[in-house]
Design an enzyme around this catalytic site. Structure first.
Site, PDB file in Angstrom:
ATOM      1  CE  LYS A  66      39.142  38.576  49.938  1.00 11.32           C
ATOM      2  NZ  LYS A  66      40.108  37.446  49.939  1.00 11.32           N
ATOM      3  CB  ALA A 129      38.666  27.279  38.720  1.00  7.98           C
TER       4      ALA A 129
END
Length: 270
Positions: A66, A129
């Site tokens: 990605k 996170a």
């Protein structure tokens, strides 16, 4: 001649994307071919270039590419820019490539449309996170939750994700004791190893929603933990997978497919 689409990743054999998009195509009467595309970890750009040069219309992008897809794209949507990652590439008429990130909108549509969960005014806790958290944060903030807390084992990473946004508080798991949240979203991959983040038993507010981005045939450890502590709505990420795919399909085809029948079919293994 069929329009050509694919999902690229490494590994890729497990991907449900061909099943999903084939069902979407049948529903709307689109003539397309969609397949899995494997790429070496350091060769995303050459594989993507070859795909589009061969007439490919659009690519879905999964791990670990990605970030590479973000760099590859010539133009970006606002949400892709916010996520720093791209999961959807579209060939443009001028030969350029448009990059989008549909993960966040996929999560929102699953929560809101399929489960009736409104985030406005809610106390929201994001576990983890990493890239998955960053991919959905922009869209979650857009729903105006009352509180957004990002908890992570490494507090520095949570702080980096929060940045200077005054709406977000970053912390470690160890300081969550005594807090209550109405929506808890697990973005960690711990469930894939049969684990979950270390959470206090009294974390969930009455009527809470617990959502795990991981999807599996059985409850993940986080989902089982939430059920045992009274969560009213407990979800895995299968609906998000289908909803983000529907947004990709719309980006490519200009038609938004129905998702509920596809989610149901995948649930029963059809």
């Amino acid at each position: 001649m069929s329009d050509h689409y694919a999902v690229v990743g490494n590994p890729i054999a497990h991907s449900k994307s061909p099943q999903i998009h084939t069902r979407f195509a049948a529903e709307v009467g689109a003539d397309l071919h969609y397949h899995r595309l494997w790429a070496p970890e350091d060769h995303f750009a050459p594989v993507a270039e070859a795909f589009f040069a061969g007439g490919g219309h659009g690519l879905n992008v999964t791990v670990p590419f990605k970030g590479a897809a973000y760099t590859f794209a010539d133009t970006l949507s606002d949400r892709a820019r916010a996520a720093g990652a791209v999961n959807t590439l579209r060939a443009e008429p001028d030969g350029r490539h448009f990059g989008d990130n549909t993960d966040g909108i996929g999560l929102l549509r699953d929560l809101q449309t399929n489960h009736g969960i409104d985030l406005a005014g809610r106390r929201l806790l994001l576990l983890g996170a990493g890239g998955a958290a960053r991919g959905v944060l922009h869209d979650l903030l857009g729903e105006d939750p009352r509180t957004v807390v990002i908890a992570n084992r490494t507090v520095d990473r949570a702080e980096a994700l929060a940045g200077n946004d005054h709406r977000i508080r970053a912390c470690g798991f160890d300081v969550l004791a005594g807090e209550r949240f109405e929506v808890v979203i697990n973005t960690t991959a711990a469930g894939l190893q049969g684990e979950m983040p270390p959470l206090p038993d009294d974390l969930l507010a009455p009527g809470a929603t617990a959502y795990d981005l991981v999807y599996a045939d059985e409850d993940t450890p986080f989902m089982a933990w939430a059920r045992a502590r009274g969560a009213v709505t407990v979800c895995d990420g299968l609906g998000m997978l289908v909803e983000q795919a529907a947004e990709s399909f719309y980006q490519w085809r200009g038609t938004y497919p129905q998702t509920a029948p596809v989610i149901e079919a995948l649930r029963i293994g059809a």
